[in-house]
Write a protein that holds these residues in place. Structure first.
Motif, short mmCIF file in Angstrom:
data_model
loop_
_atom_site.label_atom_id
_atom_site.label_comp_id
_atom_site.label_asym_id
_atom_site.label_seq_id
_atom_site.Cartn_x
_atom_site.Cartn_y
_atom_site.Cartn_z
N ILE A 1 39.64 33.58 34.81
CA ILE A 1 40.40 34.78 34.45
C ILE A 1 39.52 35.74 33.66
CG2 ILE A 1 42.34 35.68 33.12
CD1 ILE A 1 43.86 33.12 33.75
N THR A 2 38.75 35.20 32.71
CA THR A 2 37.88 36.04 31.89
C THR A 2 36.85 36.78 32.75
OG1 THR A 2 38.12 34.55 29.99
CG2 THR A 2 36.22 36.03 30.00
N LEU A 3 36.18 36.05 33.63
CA LEU A 3 35.16 36.68 34.47
C LEU A 3 35.80 37.61 35.51
CD1 LEU A 3 32.62 33.77 35.13
CD2 LEU A 3 32.73 35.40 33.23
N GLY A 4 36.97 37.24 35.98
CA GLY A 4 37.66 38.11 36.92
C GLY A 4 38.00 39.45 36.29
N CYS A 5 38.41 39.43 35.04
CA CYS A 5 38.67 40.69 34.32
C CYS A 5 37.37 41.47 34.13
CB CYS A 5 39.31 40.40 32.97
SG CYS A 5 41.00 39.77 33.07
N SER A 6 36.30 40.76 33.81
CA SER A 6 35.01 41.42 33.64
C SER A 6 34.54 42.06 34.93
CB SER A 6 33.97 40.40 33.15
OG SER A 6 32.71 41.00 32.98
N ALA A 7 34.87 41.45 36.05
CA ALA A 7 34.44 41.97 37.35
C ALA A 7 35.10 43.29 37.70
CB ALA A 7 34.73 40.94 38.45
N ALA B 1 33.79 28.11 37.80
CA ALA B 1 34.58 29.34 37.69
C ALA B 1 33.76 30.56 38.07
CB ALA B 1 35.13 29.48 36.27
N ALA B 2 32.50 30.59 37.62
CA ALA B 2 31.62 31.71 37.98
C ALA B 2 31.41 31.77 39.49
CB ALA B 2 30.28 31.57 37.27
N ALA B 3 31.24 30.61 40.11
CA ALA B 3 31.09 30.57 41.56
C ALA B 3 32.34 31.09 42.26
CB ALA B 3 30.78 29.14 42.01
N LEU C 1 35.07 35.45 45.22
CA LEU C 1 36.20 36.38 45.25
C LEU C 1 35.74 37.83 45.34
CD1 LEU C 1 39.28 36.84 44.96
CD2 LEU C 1 38.93 36.87 42.48
N TYR C 2 34.68 38.15 44.59
CA TYR C 2 34.20 39.53 44.53
C TYR C 2 32.87 39.71 45.27
CZ TYR C 2 37.78 40.86 41.16
OH TYR C 2 38.98 41.14 40.56
N TYR C 3 32.60 38.84 46.21
CA TYR C 3 31.31 38.86 46.90
C TYR C 3 30.99 40.23 47.50
CZ TYR C 3 27.64 37.63 50.25
OH TYR C 3 26.47 37.59 50.96
N ALA D 1 32.34 43.15 46.89
CA ALA D 1 32.30 44.20 45.87
C ALA D 1 31.00 44.15 45.07
CB ALA D 1 33.49 44.06 44.93
N ILE D 2 30.53 42.95 44.75
CA ILE D 2 29.30 42.80 43.98
C ILE D 2 28.11 43.36 44.74
CG2 ILE D 2 27.65 41.08 43.12
CD1 ILE D 2 30.11 39.38 42.30
N TRP D 3 28.00 43.00 46.01
CA TRP D 3 26.87 43.48 46.80
C TRP D 3 26.97 44.97 47.08
CZ3 TRP D 3 22.40 41.09 47.76
CH2 TRP D 3 22.34 39.71 47.51
N HIS D 4 28.18 45.47 47.24
CA HIS D 4 28.36 46.92 47.44
C HIS D 4 28.00 47.68 46.17
CE1 HIS D 4 30.10 50.70 48.76
NE2 HIS D 4 30.79 50.74 47.63
#
Length: 242
Positions: free
Chosen positions: A37-43, A114-116, A121-123, A125-128
């Motif tokens: 949840i924490t990293l998802g919010c950060s993303a 969790a990081a993985a 989940l945001y694969y 979006a991260i690369w974009h």
């Protein structure tokens, strides 16, 4: 065999009778919930342009994540979710020393997983967002989704002091809330009060280093970014991150 009997038999086969294994699985689950949840919010930084909105989202989300994590497994493992808290429990005689390394490993492993999960989940979006690259510094960096990094004016010494004070306030607050000799928190609302404590610390001490307050929250995801393609730069004190 009736459905009820079949389900009862399945539950019996799946039941884990070893207490340590149950505690480790509970700690794994609660820490995973906290970090994902924490990293998802950060993303959300890759979706929103308003930096202040990103900060508010991250702070509120991580505080709620603490509450959810404690409710998830607090009655089984205590839902430490933090090596610093496990150590404090050992120092005060409320947790056996021999369990400390086990819990630290489980917490770090849960953070890595969790990081993985957030990366998957945001694969796209991260690369974009990173224009096809995985970088630790610069205006399109994405490493700070997973681990916390200092702003460019913070020295190593100031960053260390920042985390000592922030984590110390967290531990003192939680220990105070757990002390039966103090004014008790209404039963069942302890996770809510801890979440408010975390939120207040993040709002007041998060400017320097992002306020991780938790070695597992930082080390596990940082290890993931190292193996996932960001490289060894994730372990350096990076200045001028942009």
């Amino acid at each position: 065999m009736s459905t009820a009997a079949f389900l009862a038999r399945v539950r019996g086969l799946l039941r884990i009778r070893n207490r340590l294994v149950r505690e480790c699985l509970a700690e794994l689950l609660s820490t995973f919930v906290l970090i994902v949840i924490t990293l998802g919010c950060s993303a959300q930084k890759i979706a929103f342009d308003d930096t202040r909105g990103n900060v508010i989202t991250a702070y509120v989300g991580s505080a709620i994540a603490v509450m959810v994590g404690v409710y998830t497994a607090g009655g089984i493992s205590g839902a430490h979710m933090n090596p610093a808290f496990s150590l404090a429990m050992c120092l005060t005689g409320q947790f056996p020393w021999w369990k400390l390394p086990i819990f630290v490993i489980v917490q770090t492993l849960a953070s890595f997983i969790a990081a993985a999960a957030v990366y998957v989940l945001y694969y796209d979006a991260i690369w974009h967002y990173g224009n096809g690259t995985l970088t630790v510094s610069g205006p399109r960096e994405t490493a700070s989704i997973f681990a916390t990094y200092p702003v460019d004016y913070v020295s190593v010494g100031n960053g260390f002091l920042d985390q000592v004070i922030g984590t110390g306030v967290l531990l003192v607050g939680v220990m105070g809330l757990m002390d039966a000799r103090n004014k008790p928190v209404p039963k069942g609302l302890e996770p809510v009060v801890v979440a408010l404590l975390v939120l207040s610390i993040e709002c007041s001490m998060g400017a320097n280093c992002g306020c991780p307050l938790n070695p597992a929250r930082d080390i596990g995801p940082r290890l993931f970014t190292y193996v996932a393609g960001w490289g060894p730069e994730v372990f350096r004190w990076v200045e001028g991150r942009g």
